[in-house]
Design a protein around this motif. Structure first.
Motif, PDB file in Angstrom:
ATOM      1  N   UNK A  43       0.841  -1.193   0.000  1.00 36.69           N
ATOM      2  CA  UNK A  43       0.000   0.000   0.000  1.00 36.69           C
ATOM      3  C   UNK A  43       0.881   1.250   0.000  1.00 36.69           C
ATOM      4  N   UNK A  44       0.244   2.412  -0.003  1.00 38.47           N
ATOM      5  CA  UNK A  44       0.994   3.658  -0.007  1.00 38.47           C
ATOM      6  C   UNK A  44       2.062   3.635   1.079  1.00 38.47           C
ATOM      7  N   UNK A  45       3.314   3.801   0.672  1.00 38.95           N
ATOM      8  CA  UNK A  45       4.419   3.632   1.604  1.00 38.95           C
ATOM      9  C   UNK A  45       4.575   4.794   2.574  1.00 38.95           C
ATOM     10  N   UNK A  46       4.083   5.990   2.203  1.00 40.74           N
ATOM     11  CA  UNK A  46       4.253   7.165   3.033  1.00 40.74           C
ATOM     12  C   UNK A  46       5.717   7.293   3.470  1.00 40.74           C
ATOM     13  N   UNK A  47       6.003   7.160   4.757  1.00 41.82           N
ATOM     14  CA  UNK A  47       7.367   7.346   5.237  1.00 41.82           C
ATOM     15  C   UNK A  47       8.314   6.233   4.860  1.00 41.82           C
ATOM     16  N   UNK A  48       7.800   5.130   4.299  1.00 40.95           N
ATOM     17  CA  UNK A  48       8.652   4.004   3.961  1.00 40.95           C
ATOM     18  C   UNK A  48       9.452   4.234   2.676  1.00 40.95           C
ATOM     19  N   UNK A  49       9.015   5.129   1.827  1.00 41.11           N
ATOM     20  CA  UNK A  49       9.659   5.313   0.523  1.00 41.11           C
ATOM     21  C   UNK A  49      11.148   5.615   0.666  1.00 41.11           C
ATOM     22  N   UNK A  50      11.488   6.502   1.590  1.00 38.33           N
ATOM     23  CA  UNK A  50      12.905   6.843   1.778  1.00 38.33           C
ATOM     24  C   UNK A  50      13.688   5.649   2.305  1.00 38.33           C
ATOM     25  N   UNK A  51      13.050   4.821   3.131  1.00 41.94           N
ATOM     26  CA  UNK A  51      13.710   3.639   3.656  1.00 41.94           C
ATOM     27  C   UNK A  51      13.945   2.611   2.542  1.00 41.94           C
ATOM     28  N   UNK A  52      12.973   2.471   1.654  1.00 40.29           N
ATOM     29  CA  UNK A  52      13.137   1.585   0.508  1.00 40.29           C
ATOM     30  C   UNK A  52      14.317   2.043  -0.345  1.00 40.29           C
ATOM     31  N   UNK A  53      14.411   3.329  -0.563  1.00 39.46           N
ATOM     32  CA  UNK A  53      15.509   3.879  -1.356  1.00 39.46           C
ATOM     33  C   UNK A  53      16.849   3.643  -0.673  1.00 39.46           C
ATOM     34  N   UNK A  54      16.894   3.815   0.645  1.00 41.65           N
ATOM     35  CA  UNK A  54      18.140   3.613   1.391  1.00 41.65           C
ATOM     36  C   UNK A  54      18.623   2.167   1.276  1.00 41.65           C
ATOM     37  N   UNK A  55      17.710   1.216   1.455  1.00 38.58           N
ATOM     38  CA  UNK A  55      18.100  -0.198   1.386  1.00 38.58           C
ATOM     39  C   UNK A  55      18.514  -0.572  -0.031  1.00 38.58           C
TER      40      UNK A  55
END
Length: 664
Positions: free
Chosen positions: A194-206
């Motif tokens: 679902x909409x990642x909201x604050x997770x998007x930056x974490x996905x990019x970091x990993x």
């Protein structure tokens, strides 16, 4: 091999549509049903692709033409196997005409396969196709438009990019087509994330940490507390990059699967993704050998989700030598030590959402929008604060509150302050349940008494109570149950402080409360002035109490006269007593088991330390009215910490006679 003709792309202006099948297989049964098409169907199925073929999907008695037309409309791709006798079947030609219509009107993707025929013969309708259409014209001579539509459909399909079986090994051709469809299909599938909201930056970091594209083999660990979003991050990355690998596999819920079916079951699941029969695996050693030999020359992507034992890593992804160049292995876990043990160098700690991210995520669940509705702002902020930014808690509570009126919200928010949500606790306690008995005791003590306290002082207290705290607290930190943060004292000197997420603290305290929900005196720990008051009022037995710690009030205030002239019952197992800032004259029967006594600003002039068998190792009674501690009996081991206040000469002399006395 794929032909030199360019790949087909659907019109970007076509609207999205619903679908039932990933792939519709169109073929001439007598040519390929029991051979090529059957193998292709099985290969697509192994990749998780849902197929429609008329001899497998239609129910007996249904009108086949109607079902076929609907199946084509509800498919994302059409794989058309153009064999020598394809055009001799009016049924196949009707299918083909419908496929072309759906391509033009609905965006259906067409993948032609030229099986045993020359693409030029199909395009120009020569050879067997010329013969077939001559017969069709003789058969449908009165309907020349019908035959013309068939010819036009065949011409359109023949000019698309396709696959030619000439000079190809059939097994290789089948696998290539299936992989091609899979690669093109993945970006078109709706994400389960679902909409990642604050997770998007974490996905990019990993993703950056994984260095996709380099030829080395890399293991990446994603670590954090339960419910923080580790699996969500891993799933989002997996969906985004899986088409770049020859083989990809997401092994979910490893901890749970191992508990019910063992590691061998996981090896078999992984084996299915690399096309190894389940019966090949008879034991863990065979599984390790087969997985390694099958993958050592392939570029693979594997996600090992929710790992909780190093043996799982050893049996599923032993080391880098198991995988071919460019392979990537992602591991999600609550235990950092597992990653260290398996020599996973690239690790990413997932932290909770900040207030802004948490509010947006909560609102997406509670209101199906990014901001709170009118009249709900204050309560939304209260819930977000309660969750501490933990995505699981935000999702659970947001979904629970969705569609409820203001009064229901008030009731729910009030309930949260006293009754933790069961779904949230169920996830959080998984880490707690993995601890041994001493680790559990230390975790509960930190949750009840020592959150926010200097680490060194807490370690010292645990040591004096007979624990070996350093290694145990390290385990709590590695399992995402406790954190260490730096603070600065009034002299601007840095020191470490023990912290834990508010929901973990609530969970720990709730475990203690559940020891005896209605009778605080039967719990192992007391920290609430209300519970202490209830114990004194009921005058119940307290043989189970191990620790009592009154929380600091702050702002220079005290617990004044609250329990004046109250007598504590016998506390035969009490080991730690902290009555700091209690200004009440109470009568305490201090047991010989007591190891640590803190009572700053104690209003009493003497403490009843009369037993020669005391196990006391620390007394802290700064700024108290104490003038006499005991009546001539020597304490076995005695530490005086910040002792101050008026002392009589006799008390001072008595301390000097203690051979083991140490000043701090």
């Amino acid at each position: 091999m794929e032909s030199a003709i360019g790949r087909v792309s659907s019109s970007p202006f076509l609207p999205p549509r619903s679908w039932t099948y990933h792939v519709f297989l169109s073929f001439r049964g007598q040519d390929t049903r029991k051979g090529f098409t059957d193998h292709l169907y099985a290969s697509l199925q192994r990749k998780g692709i849902t197929n429609f073929r008329d001899d497998m999907n239609l129910e007996r008695g249904e009108v086949i033409s109607h079902e076929l037309l609907r199946a084509i409309e509800e498919s994302m791709f059409a794989v058309v196997v153009l064999s020598p006798n394809y055009a001799s079947s009016p049924w196949c030609l009707d299918e083909l005409q419908k496929i072309v219509e759906c391509k033009n009107n609905l965006g259906l993707q067409i993948v032609p396969v030229f099986y045993g025929v020359d693409p030029c013969d199909v395009r120009h309708q020569k050879g067997t196709f010329e013969d077939a259409f001559r017969k069709q014209e003789e058969r449908f001579g009165g309907d020349s438009e019908k035959v013309k539509r068939w010819r036009d459909a065949l011409i359109q399909v023949a000019i698309y990019s396709g696959w030619d079986s000439k000079n190809q090994h059939e097994a290789t051709l089948v696998e290539s087509i299936a992989q091609h469809v899979h690669t093109r299909l993945i970006p078109k599938l709706p994400s389960c994330i679902e909409n990642l909201f604050g997770m998007a930056s974490r996905v990019e970091d990993v993703t950056t940490l994984m260095c996709i594209g380099l030829s080395d083999v890399r293991f990446t660990g994603i670590w954090g507390m339960g419910g923080v979003g580790k699996t969500t991050i891993a799933r989002a990355i997996y969906e985004a990059i899986e088409d770049q690998f020859q083989i990809s596999c997401f092994l979910a819920n490893i901890r749970e699967t191992c508990e019910t079916n063992g590691i061998l079951q996981l090896q078999k699941i992984l084996g299915e993704h690399i096309h190894v029969s389940r019966c090949t695996f008879s034991n863990l050693y065979d599984g390790m050998r087969i997985i390694r030999n099958s993958l050592c020359n392939k570029k693979v992507l594997i996600v090992l989700d929710d790992v909780n034992d190093v043996s799982q890593l050893e049996n599923l992804a032993g080391n880098q030598d198991w995988f071919g160049p460019g392979s990537r292995v992602m591991i999600t876990t609550r235990d950092m030590h597992l990653l260290k043990t398996h020599e996973v160098c690239d690790t990413y700690e997932v932290e909770c959402l900040d207030k802004r991210e948490a509010l947006r995520f909560f609102c997406s669940k509670a209101f199906k929008r990014d901001v709170p509705e009118e009249g709900y702002l204050e309560m939304s902020h209260e819930v977000v604060k309660y969750t501490g930014g933990l995505p699981l808690a935000l999702k659970v509570l947001g979904s629970y509150l969705y569609g409820r009126n203001v009064s229901a919200w008030h009731s729910a928010v009030k309930k949260l302050r006293s009754v933790p949500d069961a779904k949230i606790l169920e996830t959080l306690r998984i880490s707690y349940d993995s601890l041994d008995s001493m680790q559990m005791e230390i975790f509960l003590d930190i949750a009840c008494f020592f959150k926010g306290k200097p680490k060194d002082k807490v370690l010292d207290l645990f040591e004096k109570r007979g624990y070996n705290p350093q290694i145990e607290i390290d385990v709590l930190i590695e399992r995402s149950l406790v954190t260490v943060k730096q603070d600065i004292d009034v002299f601007k000197k840095k020191f470490d402080v023990l912290e834990m997420h508010d929901l973990l603290q609530e969970m720990g305290r709730n475990f203690v409360i559940q020891e005896s929900p209605n009778y605080p005196s039967k719990r192992s720990r007391l920290w609430s002035p209300e519970d202490l008051d209830l114990m004194l009022t009921q005058n119940k037995g307290t043989e189970t109490i191990q620790s009592i710690v009154l929380p600091p009030i702050g702002n220079g205030t005290y617990y004044v006269q609250r329990w004046r002239d109250k007598a504590f019952p016998n506390m035969s197992q009490l080991k730690f007593l902290n009555f700091d800032f209690l200004r009440a004259h109470i009568h305490i029967n201090i047991p010989s088991t007591l190891k640590v006594l803190h009572w700053e600003l104690c209003p009493l002039e003497t403490l009843p330390l009369v037993d020669q068998r005391y196990e006391l190792v620390e007394i802290k009674i700064s700024w108290s009215n104490i003038v006499q501690l005991w009546h001539g009996f020597k304490v076995r081991l005695f530490f005086l910490y910040k002792f101050s206040g008026a002392l009589s000469n006799s008390v001072t002399l008595a301390f000097k006679n203690l051979a083991s006395l140490t000043y701090f």
